[in-house]
Design an enzyme around this catalytic site. Structure first.
Site, PDB file in Angstrom:
ATOM      1  N   PRO A 193      15.898 -14.457 -33.968  1.00 55.06           N
ATOM      2  CA  PRO A 193      14.517 -14.718 -33.544  1.00 55.06           C
ATOM      3  C   PRO A 193      13.530 -14.336 -34.643  1.00 55.06           C
ATOM      4  CG  PRO A 193      15.489 -12.898 -32.279  1.00 55.06           C
ATOM      5  CD  PRO A 193      16.574 -13.481 -33.114  1.00 55.06           C
ATOM      6  N   GLU A 194      12.562 -15.219 -34.873  1.00 59.30           N
ATOM      7  CA  GLU A 194      11.510 -14.965 -35.856  1.00 59.30           C
ATOM      8  C   GLU A 194      10.221 -14.644 -35.095  1.00 59.30           C
ATOM      9  OE1 GLU A 194      11.597 -17.997 -38.953  1.00 59.30           O
ATOM     10  OE2 GLU A 194      13.660 -18.485 -38.447  1.00 59.30           O
TER      11      GLU A 194
END
Ligand SMILES: [Zn+2]
Length: 276
Positions: A2-3
């Protein structure tokens, strides 16, 4: 992994499913997830309430009623979801926070890389990773002057430079490929070769892209879901990542996938020429 847009989406979900409830019990099923002494961790948090959840870069900051903060990094596959007490947690659940309203917050992580660290509120920026974190990619915190300055001093290639959280917080493999495509910059371009004009455009693309992706609840690839188990919607708006072998949306040239800094990297050989 996840960014920023995905972590921010998780944070917004947590505000709805985890705040303002008292913790009445904690199960730690995989001890390594907690970097503190597990018994002290439980002791410190049982009876407390999660007042709010903040975020810095890809780190979630759970703010507890007793002036403690839990720093949580999801790494590759970490997820939070809530369940009624009557339901058995899913496989790969490593930490369970039981609330006083007959619900529980479960932390699930198939890869087991995610970590939680409890510190005194105000000391979270001393935690590894946060200690060296770069500016948040917003209009006020990520300035052209800052980027021009640090880029002039570095001969690193732009892709690993942007992946480095100590330079700019929040970007990962997907959004780096996207912003480089938008900015027509080759992923191997040394950062000290970029002009102020290119840097200005790149900065604007970083800020806009992350904000737009957040608005669409992030990108779902592999297994990321929001705190409600929903998929993000931004994967339908990617121009580079996942588009190898397809025509570039701008010029029609076949998009190429290569490896840069050990990461799969997709770019357009016509629009993103090295040394352009
Ligand atoms: Zn192109």
């Amino acid at each position: 992994m996840p960014e920023l847009p995905e972590v921010e989406t998780v944070r917004r979900g947590l505000l709805k499913i985890a705040t303002d409830r008292q913790i009445v019990g904690i199960d730690v099923l995989y001890g390594k997830t907690i970097t503190n002494d597990v018994e002290l961790f439980k002791e410190a948090l049982i009876g407390q309430t999660i007042n709010t959840v903040d975020r810095r870069g890809k780190y979630l900051l759970f703010r507890f009623s007793n002036q403690l903060t839990m720093v949580s990094h999801l790494r590759m596959e970490g997820k939070y979801f809530n369940l009624p007490e009557s339901e058995v947690p899913r496989k790969h659940t490593h930490v369970v926070f039981h609330f006083n309203d007959q619900t529980k917050l479960c932390y699930n992580d198939t890869r087991k890389f995610g970590r939680m660290t409890l510190v005194k509120t105000g000391e979270e920026m001393q935690v590894a990773g946060l200690k060296t974190i770069g500016p948040e990619p917003t209009d006020t915190t990520l300035t052209v002057e800052y980027l021009v300055n640090i880029m002039a001093k570095s001969r690193r290639e732009i892709k690993p430079f942007l992946l480095d959280q100590s330079k700019v917080a929040g970007l990962g493999n997907i959004y780096v490929d996207e912003v480089l495509w938008m900015s027509r910059i080759n992923p191997l371009e040394p950062v000290n070769h970029l002009t102020t004009q290119q840097i200005t455009k790149l900065r604007a693309n970083i800020i806009n892209e992350l904000a737009t992706a957040t608005k669409h609840h992030g990108t779902t690839v592999h297994s990321y879901t929001t705190a409600f188990g929903d998929a993000g919607e931004f994967q339908n708006q990617l121009h580079a990542y996942g588009n190898a072998g397809k025509p570039c949306e701008r010029c029609g040239t076949t998009m190429i996938k290569t490896k840069v800094a050990q990461r799969g990297t997709t770019y357009c050989p016509h629009c993103q020429v090295l040394g352009a």
